[in-house]
Design an enzyme around this catalytic site. Structure first.
Site, short mmCIF file in Angstrom:
data_model
loop_
_atom_site.label_atom_id
_atom_site.label_comp_id
_atom_site.label_asym_id
_atom_site.label_seq_id
_atom_site.Cartn_x
_atom_site.Cartn_y
_atom_site.Cartn_z
N ARG A 35 0.70 -1.25 0.00
CA ARG A 35 0.00 -0.14 0.11
C ARG A 35 0.84 1.16 -0.02
O ARG A 35 0.39 2.28 -0.42
CB ARG A 35 -0.99 0.00 1.18
CG ARG A 35 -2.00 -0.93 1.12
CD ARG A 35 -3.01 -0.94 1.99
NE ARG A 35 -4.20 -1.55 1.37
CZ ARG A 35 -5.27 -2.11 2.24
NH1 ARG A 35 -5.18 -1.95 3.60
NH2 ARG A 35 -6.19 -2.90 1.79
N LYS A 198 -18.79 -13.97 1.34
CA LYS A 198 -19.71 -12.88 1.83
C LYS A 198 -21.08 -12.86 0.88
O LYS A 198 -21.26 -11.98 -0.08
CB LYS A 198 -19.09 -11.72 1.80
CG LYS A 198 -18.32 -11.51 2.92
CD LYS A 198 -17.20 -10.22 2.91
CE LYS A 198 -16.30 -10.32 2.00
NZ LYS A 198 -15.55 -9.22 1.69
N GLY A 351 -10.14 -8.82 -1.58
CA GLY A 351 -8.87 -9.06 -0.87
C GLY A 351 -8.52 -10.75 -1.01
O GLY A 351 -7.37 -10.92 -1.27
N GLY A 374 -13.80 -3.73 -0.10
CA GLY A 374 -14.98 -3.32 -0.08
C GLY A 374 -15.33 -2.10 -1.33
O GLY A 374 -16.49 -1.73 -1.61
#
Ligand code: ADP
Ligand code: MG
Length: 394
Positions: A35, A198, A351, A374
């Site tokens: 990152r 999910k 992810g 997300g």
């Protein structure tokens, strides 16, 4: 199209840049700095173009209080090494105080300063004053380059845009280009693969993608809610009770719209959620009692690989099985390989999906791996992301 840092004059200006430095930490050490390295092109461009750079980020969830375990100091140190120039770390429990204001005022073109974790302030996640105004007073231009938090309307991700010219950095530009182009003007056939665990979160994404794709491949833990909706037994497989009706509606909508919505025809099943569990292959219409689906089966792998081989654009979100367990990684690995072998534009969101292509050594064969879990899901769902909507149009 949103303006980027290339579209405005940053020379001699104090530029506030929101980055995503929410890096994984273990015992005070950064375990993965991707990152930070991803933010370098934007930071370097600003330095080279004579801007005074003020960086902002969150890390973890300090919940509006200064908590030493969430300090950005280790990030400042790593960034200093990577960039090969001094990073002025503006240590402050309240992020902005008189000392920080003075340091920002004294910052010269080409210099870089990093503020403390913006989530030390309780206003940050509520996008409230006075924090936004205090941040705004430090700079003249707002650059958002934190795609991972672009689906959140916070002081540092969206609120600042009300105070000054707001543009995107190179990271957000790249995400919007790849995800946006795939959705708006895909080369066809356009195939989406939706897997993972999910289910409730991802069904809305499937609904949106159905309007755009030619073929939708379902895999992973998503599978069994669909098979249940088709009226078959699923043993002890993952099930999202609340999504059964919606899954049924999606199956009907696909038939109506002529979208090829494919559900796995077989699964690798286990008695327990464990790598050591005995495994058997079951057809989806005949799942064995007391077993759970852990991976897509060999017939499904063949059917899906065929579809992927003919595709020109592929978006993949969510692994096809429990790839963390070697005995149940086969389906995900085969699909990753199918993407690697294809000449389609391949985009990975999520992810765990990104971790899977990394694990199977094909990450560098993908066209684009999204940095925002997300955020990329909400983008694919067709939602407007507050951290992007707030930026100026070209
Ligand atoms: P992503 O992070 O790519 O969006 P998710 O977080 O939705 O993906 O799901 C990833 C998880 O889904 C993985 O940990 C994987 O083990 C799990 N998973 C995949 N297939 C199954 C399955 N059949 N049953 C239970 N969990 C599964
Ligand atoms: Mg995940």
């Amino acid at each position: 199209m949103k303006k980027t840092i290339r579209d405005i004059d940053v020379s001699g200006k104090k530029v506030l840049v929101r980055c995503d430095f929410n890096v994984p930490m273990q015992n005070g050490e950064i375990t993965d700095d991707i990152r930070i390295t991803s933010a370098l092109p934007t930071i370097r461009y600003l330095i080279e173009n004579n801007a005074a750079v003020i960086l902002m980020s969150h890390m973890g969830r300090p919940k509006g209080e200064p908590k030493p375990e969430f300090t950005l100091k280790p990030v400042a140190e790593r960034l200093q090494k990577l960039l090969g120039q001094e990073i002025i770390f503006a240590q402050s429990d309240v992020v902005v105080d008189a000392g920080v204001e003075a340091a920002a005022a004294a910052l010269k073109p080409g210099q870089v300063m990093l503020l403390e974790n913006v989530r030390y302030r309780k206003e940050e996640t509520k996008n409230e004053e006075p924090f936004t105004g205090q941040l705004a007073a430090l700079g003249e231009i707002f650059v958002n380059d934190a795609f991972g938090t672009a689906h959140r309307a916070h002081c540092s991700t969206a609120g600042l845009a009300a105070y000054m010219p707001a543009v995107s950095g190179f990271l957000i530009e790249k995400e919007v280009k790849f995800l946006g182009d795939a959705l708006e003007e895909p080369e066809r056939p356009f195939v989406a693969i939706m897997g993972g665990a999910k289910v409730g979160d991802k069904i809305p994404v499937i609904k949106n993608l159905m309007k755009k794709v030619d073929t939708l491949l379902i895999g992973g833990g998503m599978t069994y809610t669909f098979i249940k909706a088709m009226g078959y037994d699923i043993g002890t497989s993952l099930l999202d009770e609340e999504s059964i009706d919606l899954a049924g509606e999606l199956l009907a909508q696909a038939r109506h719209d002529g979208v090829n919505l494919m559900i796995p025809v077989d699964s690798v099943c286990a008695r327990e959620f464990s790598n050591d569990s005995e495994k058997i292959v079951c057809d989806s219409t005949a799942m064995a009692d007391g077993y759970m689906g852990m991976d897509i089966g060999p017939k499904t792998v063949e059917l899906y690989s065929d579809v992927i081989a003919k595709a020109k654009t592929v978006v993949w979100n969510g692994p096809c099985g429990v790839f963390e367990m070697p005995n149940f990684e086969g389906g995900t690995k085969a699909i990753a390989q199918a993407l690697a072998d294809s000449d389609a534009v391949t985009i990975i969101g999520g992810g765990d999906s990104a971790a899977a292509v990394e694990q199977f050594g094909v990450a560098d064969k993908m066209t684009h791996i999204s940095t925002g879990g997300g955020a990329s899901l909400e983008f694919l769902e067709g939602k407007e992301l507050p951290g992007i909507v707030c930026l100026e149009e070209k």
